[in-house]
Design an enzyme around this catalytic site. Structure first.
Site, PDB file in Angstrom:
ATOM      1  N   VAL A  95       0.842  -1.204   0.000  1.00 57.58           N
ATOM      2  CA  VAL A  95       0.000   0.000   0.000  1.00 57.58           C
ATOM      3  C   VAL A  95       0.876   1.254   0.000  1.00 57.58           C
ATOM      4  O   VAL A  95       0.405   2.351   0.267  1.00 57.58           O
ATOM      5  CB  VAL A  95      -0.948   0.010   1.229  1.00 57.58           C
ATOM      6  CG1 VAL A  95      -1.925  -1.166   1.166  1.00 57.58           C
ATOM      7  CG2 VAL A  95      -0.174  -0.012   2.546  1.00 57.58           C
ATOM      8  N   HIS A 113      -4.507  -4.239  -2.200  1.00 57.36           N
ATOM      9  CA  HIS A 113      -4.886  -3.853  -0.842  1.00 57.36           C
ATOM     10  C   HIS A 113      -5.041  -2.340  -0.683  1.00 57.36           C
ATOM     11  O   HIS A 113      -4.980  -1.820   0.424  1.00 57.36           O
ATOM     12  CB  HIS A 113      -3.858  -4.415   0.159  1.00 57.36           C
ATOM     13  CG  HIS A 113      -3.816  -5.919   0.163  1.00 57.36           C
ATOM     14  ND1 HIS A 113      -2.742  -6.644   0.632  1.00 57.36           N
ATOM     15  CD2 HIS A 113      -4.730  -6.840  -0.244  1.00 57.36           C
ATOM     16  CE1 HIS A 113      -3.000  -7.950   0.494  1.00 57.36           C
ATOM     17  NE2 HIS A 113      -4.195  -8.084  -0.038  1.00 57.36           N
ATOM     18  N   CYS A 146     -14.433  13.585   8.072  1.00 50.63           N
ATOM     19  CA  CYS A 146     -14.542  14.022   6.680  1.00 50.63           C
ATOM     20  C   CYS A 146     -14.941  15.499   6.621  1.00 50.63           C
ATOM     21  O   CYS A 146     -15.897  15.929   7.275  1.00 50.63           O
ATOM     22  CB  CYS A 146     -15.577  13.168   5.950  1.00 50.63           C
ATOM     23  SG  CYS A 146     -15.948  13.740   4.283  1.00 50.63           S
ATOM     24  N   CYS A 149     -18.672  15.629   4.866  1.00 49.25           N
ATOM     25  CA  CYS A 149     -19.914  15.093   5.454  1.00 49.25           C
ATOM     26  C   CYS A 149     -19.780  14.736   6.934  1.00 49.25           C
ATOM     27  O   CYS A 149     -20.755  14.337   7.567  1.00 49.25           O
ATOM     28  CB  CYS A 149     -20.392  13.871   4.667  1.00 49.25           C
ATOM     29  SG  CYS A 149     -19.507  12.350   5.070  1.00 49.25           S
ATOM     30  N   THR A 187       6.844 -11.883  -1.627  1.00 49.69           N
ATOM     31  CA  THR A 187       5.561 -12.236  -1.009  1.00 49.69           C
ATOM     32  C   THR A 187       5.630 -13.688  -0.557  1.00 49.69           C
ATOM     33  O   THR A 187       6.172 -14.533  -1.272  1.00 49.69           O
ATOM     34  CB  THR A 187       4.366 -11.998  -1.970  1.00 49.69           C
ATOM     35  OG1 THR A 187       3.212 -12.681  -1.441  1.00 49.69           O
ATOM     36  CG2 THR A 187       4.643 -12.481  -3.376  1.00 49.69           C
TER      37      THR A 187
END
Ligand code: ZN
Length: 248
Positions: A95, A113, A146, A149, A187
């Site tokens: 990520v 991911h 946020c 909102c 991995t």
């Protein structure tokens, strides 16, 4: 000379980014291995229901080296391969955004991911840069909401308990099925469904190469297993791919 150019798929995991200073979360010295409680910070259910988990999670992001990290030799080698003109697709479990930072076009990187470089609202799905959220935390907020909102913000990563994006996963499956060479790098091939991509590629006739320090459940299926350090092994391996494809 007019032969179809082979499609190269490269699946990358934490091992490709450790040279960039990003810790491996599940390895022997991994963050979650040393502190199992830390896993709660990235588990959706805990994150959404417990403000204290969110505060700790944001503090972890403040301390994490992701934003300061720079791509390393292995990331650069993949960019060289792509710039040679060979069709290359990267499927990553990471990520950290380092493949794009190294110079791979956004459309050639599938982030299974998600990404820790963006923040998403869990209610209205508005996306903003992580740096903005960290700036608010530095200014004194401990669980920034946020701005549009008031919903709960989280990094745009796939947390435990969240589904992978079906579109991203579908594209990854199609690449695994259609590629000629599938290289799994850094991995452990233990997290599904990402790991299954290696098996799917092999079943559909791709040559499977695994570059990882530790054995993986797919080693027996592989045409080649490389145990050397990724920072030197991957550039050498990809140089070989280039020469074989005759693009050098
Ligand atoms: Zn919102």
């Amino acid at each position: 000379m007019n032969a179809k150019r082979p499609l190269v798929a490269i699946l990358t995991g934490a091992g490709i980014s450790t040279d960039s200073g990003i810790p491996d979360y599940r390895g022997p010295n991994g963050v979650w291995t040393r502190d199992p409680d830390a896993e709660k910070l990235v588990t959706y259910e805990f994150y959404m229901s417990d403000p204290e988990i969110r505060r700790r999670s944001w503090r972890m992001r403040m301390d994490a080296p992701t934003l300061q990290a720079r791509p390393n030799e292995a990331h650069a080698a993949i960019v060289r391969l792509e710039r040679s003109g060979l069709p290359v697709r990267v499927i990553t479990q990471n990520v950290d955004g380092l493949h794009q930072m190294a110079g791979l076009p956004e459309r050639k990187v599938l982030e299974l991911h998600g990404t820790a470089r963006s923040v998403v609202c869990t209610r209205c799905h508005d996306r903003t840069p992580l740096a903005e959220a960290l700036e608010r935390i530095r200014a004194g907020e401990d669980d920034p909401a946020c701005g549009k909102c008031g919903g709960i913000l989280k990094t745009a990563t796939v947390m435990f308990g969240q589904r992978l994006d079906p579109v991203v996963l579908g594209n990854a499956m199609a690449i695994a099925k259609g590629c000629d060479l599938f290289i799994a790098v850094g991995t452990s091939l233990q997290v599904q469904p990402a790991a299954a991509l290696a098996g799917i590629a092999a079943e559909h006739g791709a040559r499977l190469v695994i570059v990882n320090a530790e054995p993986t459940p797919y080693d027996a299926l592989a045409d080649e297993v490389v145990r050397e350090p990724i920072g030197t092994a991957l550039p050498a391996l990809l140089e070989g791919v280039l020469q074989e494809a005759g693009t050098n």
